[in-house]
Design a protein around this motif. Structure first.
Motif, mmCIF file in Angstrom:
data_model
loop_
_atom_site.group_PDB
_atom_site.id
_atom_site.type_symbol
_atom_site.label_atom_id
_atom_site.label_comp_id
_atom_site.label_asym_id
_atom_site.label_seq_id
_atom_site.Cartn_x
_atom_site.Cartn_y
_atom_site.Cartn_z
ATOM 1 N N MET A 270 0.867 -1.182 0.000
ATOM 2 C CA MET A 270 0.000 0.000 0.000
ATOM 3 C C MET A 270 0.900 1.227 0.000
ATOM 4 N N GLY A 271 0.864 1.960 -1.112
ATOM 5 C CA GLY A 271 1.745 3.113 -1.204
ATOM 6 C C GLY A 271 1.036 4.314 -1.802
ATOM 7 N N ALA A 272 1.776 5.379 -1.969
ATOM 8 C CA ALA A 272 1.251 6.554 -2.657
ATOM 9 C C ALA A 272 2.423 7.377 -3.166
ATOM 10 N N GLU A 273 2.213 8.017 -4.313
ATOM 11 C CA GLU A 273 3.178 8.990 -4.795
ATOM 12 C C GLU A 273 2.696 10.348 -4.323
ATOM 13 N N VAL A 274 3.311 10.815 -3.252
ATOM 14 C CA VAL A 274 2.792 11.980 -2.554
ATOM 15 C C VAL A 274 3.541 13.233 -2.986
ATOM 16 N N ASP A 275 2.791 14.242 -3.396
ATOM 17 C CA ASP A 275 3.429 15.491 -3.814
ATOM 18 C C ASP A 275 4.181 16.144 -2.664
ATOM 19 N N ASP B 62 -0.081 11.249 9.910
ATOM 20 C CA ASP B 62 -0.840 10.101 10.435
ATOM 21 C C ASP B 62 -1.409 9.259 9.295
ATOM 22 N N VAL B 63 -1.671 9.892 8.143
ATOM 23 C CA VAL B 63 -2.124 9.121 6.976
ATOM 24 C C VAL B 63 -0.937 8.370 6.364
ATOM 25 N N LEU B 64 0.197 9.067 6.231
ATOM 26 C CA LEU B 64 1.393 8.413 5.677
ATOM 27 C C LEU B 64 1.754 7.172 6.500
ATOM 28 N N ALA B 65 1.531 7.260 7.827
ATOM 29 C CA ALA B 65 1.898 6.151 8.713
ATOM 30 C C ALA B 65 1.090 4.898 8.416
ATOM 31 N N GLU B 66 -0.082 5.059 7.797
ATOM 32 C CA GLU B 66 -0.911 3.889 7.485
ATOM 33 C C GLU B 66 -0.380 3.141 6.255
ATOM 34 N N LEU B 67 0.497 3.793 5.481
ATOM 35 C CA LEU B 67 0.973 3.195 4.230
ATOM 36 C C LEU B 67 2.225 2.346 4.459
ATOM 37 N N ASP B 68 2.414 1.359 3.555
ATOM 38 C CA ASP B 68 3.641 0.560 3.602
ATOM 39 C C ASP B 68 4.810 1.322 2.998
ATOM 40 N N PHE B 69 4.498 2.123 1.966
ATOM 41 C CA PHE B 69 5.560 2.676 1.123
ATOM 42 C C PHE B 69 5.163 4.070 0.664
ATOM 43 N N VAL B 70 6.011 5.050 0.897
ATOM 44 C CA VAL B 70 5.676 6.428 0.513
ATOM 45 C C VAL B 70 6.739 6.984 -0.436
ATOM 46 N N ILE B 71 6.263 7.428 -1.609
ATOM 47 C CA ILE B 71 7.140 8.128 -2.556
ATOM 48 C C ILE B 71 6.907 9.621 -2.399
ATOM 49 N N GLY B 72 7.960 10.392 -2.370
ATOM 50 C CA GLY B 72 7.849 11.843 -2.406
ATOM 51 C C GLY B 72 8.237 12.340 -3.797
ATOM 52 N N ARG C 39 13.582 14.297 5.195
ATOM 53 C CA ARG C 39 13.629 14.268 6.664
ATOM 54 C C ARG C 39 12.333 13.701 7.246
ATOM 55 N N ASN C 40 11.279 13.644 6.439
ATOM 56 C CA ASN C 40 10.035 13.052 6.930
ATOM 57 C C ASN C 40 10.242 11.545 7.110
ATOM 58 N N PRO C 41 9.974 11.021 8.313
ATOM 59 C CA PRO C 41 10.292 9.603 8.592
ATOM 60 C C PRO C 41 9.517 8.629 7.712
ATOM 61 N N TYR C 42 8.403 9.077 7.122
ATOM 62 C CA TYR C 42 7.579 8.140 6.352
ATOM 63 C C TYR C 42 7.941 8.100 4.876
ATOM 64 N N VAL C 43 8.766 9.036 4.428
ATOM 65 C CA VAL C 43 9.113 9.066 3.003
ATOM 66 C C VAL C 43 10.232 8.065 2.730
ATOM 67 N N THR C 44 9.925 7.057 1.900
ATOM 68 C CA THR C 44 10.869 5.978 1.622
ATOM 69 C C THR C 44 11.725 6.275 0.398
ATOM 70 N N LEU C 45 11.118 6.923 -0.590
ATOM 71 C CA LEU C 45 11.776 7.060 -1.897
ATOM 72 C C LEU C 45 11.446 8.424 -2.500
ATOM 73 N N ILE C 46 12.453 9.067 -3.058
ATOM 74 C CA ILE C 46 12.219 10.290 -3.825
ATOM 75 C C ILE C 46 12.176 9.906 -5.301
ATOM 76 N N ALA C 47 11.042 10.177 -5.944
ATOM 77 C CA ALA C 47 10.889 9.795 -7.350
ATOM 78 C C ALA C 47 11.491 10.864 -8.264
ATOM 79 N N HIS C 48 11.891 10.432 -9.451
ATOM 80 C CA HIS C 48 12.486 11.321 -10.466
ATOM 81 C C HIS C 48 13.056 12.601 -9.853
ATOM 82 N N PRO C 49 14.200 12.463 -9.168
ATOM 83 C CA PRO C 49 14.730 13.568 -8.369
ATOM 84 C C PRO C 49 15.010 14.870 -9.116
ATOM 85 N N THR C 50 15.312 14.822 -10.396
ATOM 86 C CA THR C 50 15.631 16.088 -11.082
ATOM 87 C C THR C 50 14.497 16.602 -11.968
#
Length: 575
Positions: free
Chosen positions: A410-415, A427-437, A459-470
């Motif tokens: 359960m993930g989301a690509e979060v802006d 608190d919503v991010l905490a419900e997810l398995d995987f969070v993309i920023g 620095r957000n503890p729930y963000v696992t991955l930064i997508a397309h960084p550039t």
DNA sequence: GCCGTTTTCGGCCCGACTGTTTTCAGTCG
């Protein structure tokens, strides 16, 4: 990314020196420096400040000074001087394929031509035939060259080149007498964009291959045709170079035509130092001309005292020294990939249902797919409200109860919003398995602001991955301004992974940046940004980038089995 | 202009195809 402009400047210096008939080795020194700058992924200004520019290959005292000059003034006086004292338009004329320095000299000095447009007029008026060594054919070839230039010899991305190559290989494979066949050139090295396609065919009857080639539906025009080499143009204007090789020297030819040119030059220098000669037919003793091998690529490297080097590494970026020292990486391979993280479904802008995605992921032998649909702010992509996100999670949980040996995460690509905060509360991010920023807005903010946005997301503890960084889109949008060194260091420090986005137009991070990120201790992940099932195939392209970045399975988050992946995510959340 | 297991000076990768040539120059990869 200043080094790209500087590389272009050095390359222009080389062109102008060549036009003036300068020392060919001096010219080569500029070209080599340009190439190395193009591939360089570190911080040039930092290196300059530390007085360590000469550590770069091909950079000596003089070029180090020119780099320093460029960094402080934005220009290289030597280039300006050359431009002032050389006939105008030379650099433009040299862009025409088939037109080299000698011809440019004739054109400018005898006919006063200084633009491609003037050249075209002169050719059409048959004025070029007054020149020595010029007849009808040369005039026409220059017109053809101008035509190709106008069409824009735009390099194609791998998403176009790979399928085209596969189709050509299939056709040529069927020609009788063909025993082996391979791509070569930048495609085999998996460069992010490809100019011409290079194909290699082993056959005992070359003429038959050349004939078959000219009759393919994909052949719109034959550009050149010899006994061992032909070039054709496809209907889309892609140049395809085909070489036919005797089976006995297939390996040597494959090595030779895979390049890169810089890698090959280094190898041939190495050969000479050992009293050997290397060409596309094999490795030979200089004195006796005795052949030491060439049927397989590995024979060539072995004869030079080296282990076989993976094509993706052959860019003269340290691979030869690594090979000598027995320190080549064990590059990541398709079989190492355990899952894919950046998957869109019909819940936002994807075109497949969760269940279809799960079935396809399992069929590909993956352990997991992370479903990461868009967050609420991204209205154009049907970003999900918190309520919809929770309904989607419910559906994923239900699906997972039925799946064996495979799991949807359960993930989301979060802006990452313009102020650096996330588009869902923690608190919503905490419900997810995987969070993309991801950054999808405010591209034109300053470098400092954009960098701060990314760092605060990491620095957000729930963000696992930064997508397309550039954020770059090849041919459409430049990367937005960020301080990559700071981003990489922050990724390493916070335990946030950085994406190698495998969407063919993105490839973001790119190879050199990914290699640098890894060197600074960041973990990476290849993900496909899939919006429909077939796009899961793009993992191949992402693997190419990762391999060009010298990455091993341990460097990549999605090469970890599920339990290790979940541990990694949990560790950041706990810290 | 760079570089050193042959060198701080004297080297510096190799061959195919084309066009205009009777032996080669120009361009490309």
């Amino acid at each position: 990314m200043k080094q790209h402009e500087l590389a272009a400047f050095f390359s222009q210096i080389a062109d102008l020196l060549e036009y003036r008939g300068d020392n060919p080795f001096r010219i080569r020194a500029y070209r080599r420096a340009a190439q190395n700058l193009e591939n360089f992924s570190g911080d040039l200004a930092h290196l300059a400040q530390a007085g360590r520019l000469r550590e770069l290959p091909g950079i000596g005292a003089d070029l180090a000074d020119k780099i320093t000059e460029y960094l402080s003034t934005g220009a290289v006086a030597a280039l300006e001087r050359l431009k002032r004292t050389t006939a105008p338009g030379v650099l433009e004329l040299l862009e025409v394929p088939g037109l080299g320095p000698k011809t440019a000299k004739l054109l400018t000095e005898r006919l006063g031509i200084s633009t491609v447009h003037q050249l075209e007029e002169a050719a059409n008026a048959h004025r070029l035939r007054r020149l020595p060594g010029f007849q009808e054919k040369k005039e026409q070839n220059l017109l053809k060259g101008i035509e190709i230039l106008k069409k824009g010899r735009e390099r194609m991305h791998l998403g176009i080149a790979l399928p085209l190559a596969r189709e050509l290989l299939r056709s040529l494979q069927r020609v009788s007498g063909v025993t082996r066949i391979s791509t070569a050139g930048s495609l085999r090295r998996m460069k992010e964009t490809i100019g011409d396609l290079d194909l290699l065919v082993a056959s005992t009857s070359p003429a038959r291959v050349m004939q078959a080639l000219s009759r393919l539906p994909l052949c719109a025009r034959v550009l050149a045709s010899g006994t061992t080499k032909s070039s054709i143009l496809t209907p889309d204007g892609v140049q395809v170079d085909v070489r036919v090789i005797k089976p006995d020297s297939f390996g040597a030819a494959l090595q030779y035509f895979t390049g890169s040119k810089e890698h090959n030059v280094r190898l041939r220098e190495l050969a000479i130092r050992q009293g050997l000669k290397l060409n596309e037919y094999g490795v030979f003793r200089l004195k006796t001309n005795q052949r030491l091998g060439g049927r397989e690529e590995a024979d060539v490297y072995r004869a030079l005292g080296l282990p076989w080097i993976e094509p993706e590494l052959r860019e003269d970026q340290g691979e030869i020294d690594a090979a000598k020292a027995g320190r080549l990486p064990r590059l990541v391979d398709a079989k190492d990939v355990r899952g894919d993280f950046h998957i869109h479904s019909t819940w936002s802008d994807g075109s497949n249902q969760l269940e279809e995605l799960a079935r396809e992921g399992a069929a590909r032998g993956y352990d997991y797919l992370a479903i990461c649909d868009h967050s609420q702010s991204l209205k154009v992509a049907h970003g999900m409200s918190v309520a919809r996100l929770r309904r989607q999670m419910e559906q994923i949980r239900a699906l997972n109860r039925r799946l064996r040996g495979f799991r949807l995460l359960m993930g989301a690509e979060v802006d990452i919003l313009t102020d650096g905060s996330m588009d869902y509360p923690n608190d919503v991010l905490a419900e997810l398995d995987f969070v993309i920023g991801s950054i999808h807005s405010g591209f034109s903010q300053s470098e400092a602001t954009l960098t701060r946005r990314l760092v605060s997301a990491m620095r957000n503890p729930y963000v696992t991955l930064i997508a397309h960084p550039t954020g770059r889109l090849m041919g459409q949008r430049d990367p937005y301004a960020i301080d990559l060194e700071t981003v990489f260091a922050s990724a390493a420090e916070t335990g946030t992974a950085l994406e190698i986005n495998a969407f063919p137009r993105r490839l973001d991070l790119c190879d050199t940046a990914a290699r640098r990120a890894n060197a600074l201790g960041a973990t990476l992940a290849i993900s496909t940004d899939t919006h429909s099932l077939d796009q899961l195939d793009n993992i191949t392209i992402g693997l190419g980038v990762a391999r060009r970045a010298w990455l091993e399975p341990r460097d990549l988050l999605n090469c970890r089995p599920l339990n290790r992946l979940l541990e990694w995510i949990a560790r950041k959340r706990a810290a």
